[in-house]
Scaffold this motif. Sequence first.
Motif, PDB file in Angstrom:
ATOM      1  N   ILE A  97      -1.786 -11.169  -0.051  1.00 19.94           N
ATOM      2  CA  ILE A  97      -2.017 -10.278   1.091  1.00 19.94           C
ATOM      3  C   ILE A  97      -1.262 -10.712   2.346  1.00 19.94           C
ATOM      4  O   ILE A  97      -1.608 -10.319   3.453  1.00 19.94           O
ATOM      5  CB  ILE A  97      -3.524 -10.137   1.396  1.00 19.94           C
ATOM      6  N   VAL A 121      -7.303 -12.739  -3.904  1.00 14.39           N
ATOM      7  CA  VAL A 121      -8.316 -12.697  -2.850  1.00 14.39           C
ATOM      8  C   VAL A 121      -9.511 -11.902  -3.354  1.00 14.39           C
ATOM      9  O   VAL A 121      -9.394 -11.119  -4.300  1.00 14.39           O
ATOM     10  CB  VAL A 121      -7.774 -12.047  -1.552  1.00 14.39           C
ATOM     11  N   GLY A 125     -11.056 -10.127   1.229  1.00 12.29           N
ATOM     12  CA  GLY A 125      -9.735 -10.609   1.608  1.00 12.29           C
ATOM     13  C   GLY A 125      -9.639 -12.106   1.783  1.00 12.29           C
ATOM     14  O   GLY A 125      -8.690 -12.606   2.401  1.00 12.29           O
ATOM     15  N   ASN A 149      -5.586 -11.802   8.693  1.00 13.76           N
ATOM     16  CA  ASN A 149      -4.811 -10.734   8.060  1.00 13.76           C
ATOM     17  C   ASN A 149      -4.574  -9.587   9.024  1.00 13.76           C
ATOM     18  O   ASN A 149      -5.483  -9.144   9.732  1.00 13.76           O
ATOM     19  CB  ASN A 149      -5.510 -10.225   6.805  1.00 13.76           C
ATOM     20  N   THR A 154      -9.421 -10.167   8.358  1.00 15.94           N
ATOM     21  CA  THR A 154     -10.116 -11.285   7.740  1.00 15.94           C
ATOM     22  C   THR A 154      -9.537 -12.617   8.201  1.00 15.94           C
ATOM     23  O   THR A 154      -8.320 -12.803   8.231  1.00 15.94           O
ATOM     24  CB  THR A 154     -10.024 -11.199   6.202  1.00 15.94           C
ATOM     25  N   ASN A 284     -13.316  -2.063   4.759  1.00 17.06           N
ATOM     26  CA  ASN A 284     -12.393  -2.871   3.966  1.00 17.06           C
ATOM     27  C   ASN A 284     -12.316  -4.256   4.589  1.00 17.06           C
ATOM     28  O   ASN A 284     -11.840  -4.409   5.716  1.00 17.06           O
ATOM     29  CB  ASN A 284     -10.992  -2.243   3.954  1.00 17.06           C
ATOM     30  N   GLY A 285     -12.816  -5.246   3.876  1.00 18.76           N
ATOM     31  CA  GLY A 285     -12.830  -6.591   4.435  1.00 18.76           C
ATOM     32  C   GLY A 285     -14.225  -7.024   4.790  1.00 18.76           C
ATOM     33  O   GLY A 285     -15.209  -6.584   4.191  1.00 18.76           O
ATOM     34  N   VAL A 334      -2.259  -5.102   0.539  1.00 18.94           N
ATOM     35  CA  VAL A 334      -3.454  -5.884   0.878  1.00 18.94           C
ATOM     36  C   VAL A 334      -4.684  -5.293   0.187  1.00 18.94           C
ATOM     37  O   VAL A 334      -5.434  -6.000  -0.500  1.00 18.94           O
ATOM     38  CB  VAL A 334      -3.664  -5.923   2.408  1.00 18.94           C
ATOM     39  N   MET A 338      -7.237  -6.451  -3.080  1.00 22.91           N
ATOM     40  CA  MET A 338      -8.672  -6.653  -2.860  1.00 22.91           C
ATOM     41  C   MET A 338      -9.546  -5.831  -3.784  1.00 22.91           C
ATOM     42  O   MET A 338     -10.651  -6.261  -4.145  1.00 22.91           O
ATOM     43  CB  MET A 338      -9.015  -6.307  -1.402  1.00 22.91           C
TER      44      MET A 338
END
Length: 380
Positions: A97, A121, A125, A149, A154, A284-285, A334, A338
């Motif tokens: 990522i 990851v 992440g 990131n 993250t 997301n994350g 990325v 994930m």
Amino acid sequence: MEVYADSAATTPVKPEVITKMMDIYETHYGNPSSIHSIGRDARKYLDESRRTVAKFFGVKPSEIIFTSGATESNNTAIKGIAYQQAHKGKHLITSKIEHHSVLHVFEQLEREGFEVTYLDVDTEGIVNLQQLREALREDTVLVSIMFVNNEIGTVQPMYDIDAIVAESNALLHVDAVQAVGHLPIDIQDFNIAALSITAHKFGGPKGAGVLYVKADTPVTYWQLGGEQETKRRAGTENVPQIVGLTEALTLANANLDDNNVHLMNLKNLFIVTLQERSVPFEINGSMTDSTGHIVNLYFPFIDVETMLTLLDLSGIYVSSGSACTAGSTTPSHVLAAMYENDDRAKHSVRFSFNELSTEQEIKYITMEIHKIYHKFKEEV
């Protein structure tokens, strides 16, 4: 109303930074390599900037190299260490990522005969630390992991990563572009060999960056010409932008805690307000192991291109991911790393803020997203 919510791509240059830069442009315009008084005057500002940046990171001024930005810094560190250490081994490690200014360099090195391990990851992440331990070998010469990131915000467990790499023969490079202004970074706390930043992510000018290289780190420098930056980067230093970078770094550090509280409050307000409006979304994350300035959301009811277009028509400026891949139809690497759902990246939007962002702007964004959701809900 217009709302700029793409600060992970770039930030507005702060007025104080512009004032400092204009003073250099207008009054201290000499070439810092010239030996006459005007050149020595410019050299004074260059040297002061180097000392200030070094103090911020807790390192020696001689370990600071001024560059054109993070892409140059990442390229210089990764290729420079890999080439210099090739006699010891040709195995390199990074994560899936990383920013493309890192990943594309590793891909090039693979074509040149190096072997690269790309770490997995999890769904937040976070790099797989056990995989990192198992990937390290006697011939591993470099590990490169980003601190924060740029697409999901993250924060990597850098202390753990540093400790694991320190037990090996490998050197550690860190892309800290999205960390500056959001995390305190004292390089003395780590065993980092090289670290990259760029000014325009924290209120400084585009085209100015820093590469920290720890003393005695073996690096091949390929930009030839003059003897600037103690023979490590040929080319006349851009003193006005370097001064601007330094001022922006000083301001970011001075207001670090207040800015972090403000951004985390905005992030929470954004999430809660969307929930109150019953807009379907997923984060997301991570909400905890992340900075406050980046929020990446999956909206299952609309594709990302349509969402970006409609938000733009409402005066809301966001992106689907890294600005360096603008115009590309390839889904985010990325999010692909994930999640098993390949379709998720096609429905995800990155919102990123800065200390000037307001609660009013957050509420406006959520109101417009709510309108978009109901429009598409009715059409379905």
